[in-house]
Design an enzyme around this catalytic site. Structure first.
Site, short mmCIF file in Angstrom:
data_model
loop_
_atom_site.label_atom_id
_atom_site.label_comp_id
_atom_site.label_asym_id
_atom_site.label_seq_id
_atom_site.Cartn_x
_atom_site.Cartn_y
_atom_site.Cartn_z
N TYR A 229 10.95 -44.65 -66.45
CA TYR A 229 11.89 -44.19 -65.49
C TYR A 229 13.12 -44.91 -65.70
O TYR A 229 13.11 -45.90 -65.98
CB TYR A 229 11.15 -44.51 -64.19
CG TYR A 229 10.59 -43.60 -63.23
CD1 TYR A 229 11.46 -42.62 -62.91
CD2 TYR A 229 9.35 -43.12 -62.96
CE1 TYR A 229 11.24 -41.55 -62.10
CE2 TYR A 229 8.95 -41.93 -62.23
CZ TYR A 229 9.78 -41.20 -61.87
OH TYR A 229 9.25 -39.99 -61.19
N GLU B 155 16.03 -43.72 -63.09
CA GLU B 155 17.06 -43.12 -62.36
C GLU B 155 18.30 -43.50 -62.37
O GLU B 155 18.38 -44.81 -62.45
CB GLU B 155 16.47 -42.99 -60.74
CG GLU B 155 15.30 -42.17 -60.58
CD GLU B 155 14.70 -42.23 -59.19
OE1 GLU B 155 15.22 -43.17 -58.40
OE2 GLU B 155 13.93 -41.41 -58.95
N ASP C 249 28.80 -20.40 -68.51
CA ASP C 249 27.43 -20.97 -68.75
C ASP C 249 27.26 -20.25 -70.15
O ASP C 249 26.95 -19.37 -70.41
CB ASP C 249 26.41 -20.12 -67.68
CG ASP C 249 24.93 -20.14 -68.22
OD1 ASP C 249 24.69 -20.90 -69.28
OD2 ASP C 249 24.05 -19.88 -67.21
N LYS D 258 18.79 -22.99 -77.31
CA LYS D 258 18.84 -21.68 -77.76
C LYS D 258 19.87 -21.74 -79.13
O LYS D 258 19.09 -22.31 -79.83
CB LYS D 258 19.27 -20.88 -76.92
CG LYS D 258 18.40 -20.74 -75.58
CD LYS D 258 19.18 -19.91 -74.38
CE LYS D 258 18.04 -19.70 -73.13
NZ LYS D 258 18.91 -19.18 -72.02
#
Ligand SMILES: *Cc1c(COP(=O)(O)O)cnc(C)c1O
Length: 430
Positions: A70, A72, A216, A245
């Site tokens: 974790y 954060e 984008d 991609k």
């Protein structure tokens, strides 16, 4: 301590240093499904324009112990202890992303492309703000204001499309729309647009109407990284992307921005939208950005374009119509109706022959989304496997044969066999 049972009895534990062997022993059912997927990928021609194959190095980073952690917050400012290496891996990914794209700021935490967009909107827009983006059925993306998507529910989206005759963007038309709509943001980028997008005219329009300009680049990030597509970064306030991609990295998202938006972007991603970052995925992004920084990546991106040109030429020579008459990038939209079929039939028939594509609406399509007029074809994945112009021509000839006789089961089986035989020389990294 001595009363504790040994770890080996608490966890499925394996002495094998090979994680695949560990999985095979521990959970043969899951192992078997993964192996079948591996075979499917090996034996099929992958022409879905948004897909690619990551390197073994990216796979290894994705499958690493960072999945346990974790973290954060951001490097150097976490809400959890034990983050010294989490900080190193995330900072490395950030630094490489900035270097790769010449960006002032990068956030590498978005879990995928759609959340990257969601966070980018949240960074600069208020609910109800007007946005001018590209129509979904002209090549835009769900996260660009589709009414059933959170973007369309939160903001007031207006849409531009391509021109009917040219099937390309027309910046004069976009300008007129912008003057009429007065959007807070102009959004560009697409999932199915085979042509270059020019950012100089878009920046001028955004300045004229005092709008934020966001690109984008999910589909074309690899071409942008290789400088084979006009660069959005100098012109846009925000640039979002997927990393899986054309960029050929771990499945994930990315936001680049001008320095003055850095804090807003970071706060929108966390705690605005997401909780803990996926550090194993960020490790995979760091590896992929490193790969994209090497000179070989430019050669790869050039090969993506060369291969797609060869496929486009062969398709046209065989009587198929391409949207906009061709392509400048990694994809084409093919109108299959000259063969008396729709995209749905085409997708199924090609699938039976071991060739994976997706049916796609064409601009101003009069057919229905479940059997539209077109299919979308992309070259990034097969270029990664090492196929060149000759193989792309051969694949196209197989496709044309099938599209001429989509009901011919025997033909499908014969070509599936030929596909599989050809692909033995081009292994999937695994
Ligand atoms: C693929 C794509 C996305 C979304 O990516 P996910 O990772 O599937 O959420 C966003 N925008 C565009 C233009 C895309 O093509």
């Amino acid at each position: 301590m001595s009363n504790q049972p040994p770890l080996k009895t608490l966890l499925p534990w394996h002495e094998s240093p090979d994680p695949r062997e560990a999985l095979r022993q521990s959970d043969p059912t899951v192992f078997d499904i993964i192996e079948r997927e591996r075979r499917r990928q090996q034996d099929h021609i992958e022409l879905i324009a948004s897909e690619n194959y990551v390197s073994e190095a990216v796979l290894a980073a994705m499958g690493s112990v960072f999945t346990n952690k974790y973290a954060e917050g951001l490097p150097g400012a976490r809400y959890y202890g034990g983050c010294e290496f989490a900080d190193q891996i995330e900072q490395l990914a950030i630094d490489r992303a900035k270097q790769l794209f010449g960006a002032e700021h990068a956030n590498v935490q978005p879990h995928a492309g759609s959340p990257a967009n969601e966070a980018a909107y949240m960074a600069v827009l208020k609910p109800g703000d007007r946005v001018l983006g590209m129509k979904l059925d002209h090549g835009g993306h769900l996260s660009h204001g589709a009414r059933f998507n959170v973007s369309g529910k939160t903001y007031e989206f207006h849409a531009y499309g391509v021109e009917r005759e040219t099937e390309m963007l027309n910046y004069d038309t976009i300008r007129e729309l912008a003057l009429e709509v007065r959007p807070r943001m102009i959004l560009v980028g697409a999932s199915a647009y085979p042509r270059k997008i020019e950012f100089e005219p878009l920046r001028a329009i955004a300045d004229e109407v005092d709008a934020i300009l966001m690109m984008d680049m999910a589909h074309i990030a690899g071409l942008v990284a290789a400088k084979l597509h006009p660069d959005p970064v100098p012109y846009c306030d925000l640039v979002t992307s997927t990393t899986h991609k054309t960029l050929r990295g771990a499945r994930g998202g990315l936001i680049l921005s001008k320095a003055e938006l850095a804090r807003k972007v970071d706060k929108a991603v966390f705690p605005g939208l997401q909780g803990g970052p996926l550090l194993h995925q960020i490790a995979g992004k760091a590896v992929a950005f490193g790969e994209a920084l090497r000179p070989e990546f430019t050669a790869y991106a050039q090969a993506i374009i060369d291969n797609m040109q060869a496929m486009a030429d062969e398709l046209k020579a065989n009587g198929l119509r391409l949207v906009s008459g061709g392509t400048d990038n990694h994809l084409v939209l093919v109108d299959v109706t000259p063969f008396g079929i729709g995209g749905g039939v085409a997708e199924d028939a090609l699938g039976r022959a071991g060739i994976t594509v997706n049916k796609n609406l064409l601009p101003y399509d009069e057919r229905k989304p479940n059997d539209p007029s077109g299919i979308r074809l992309g070259s990034p994945a097969m270029t990664t496997r090492g196929l060149g112009v000759e193989e792309f021509r051969q694949m196209t000839r197989w496709m044309v044969e099938i599209l001429r006789a989509p009901e011919d089961q025997e033909l499908g089986r014969r070509i599936a066999g030929e596909v599989k035989a050809m692909l033995t020389d081009f292994p999937v990294p695994a």
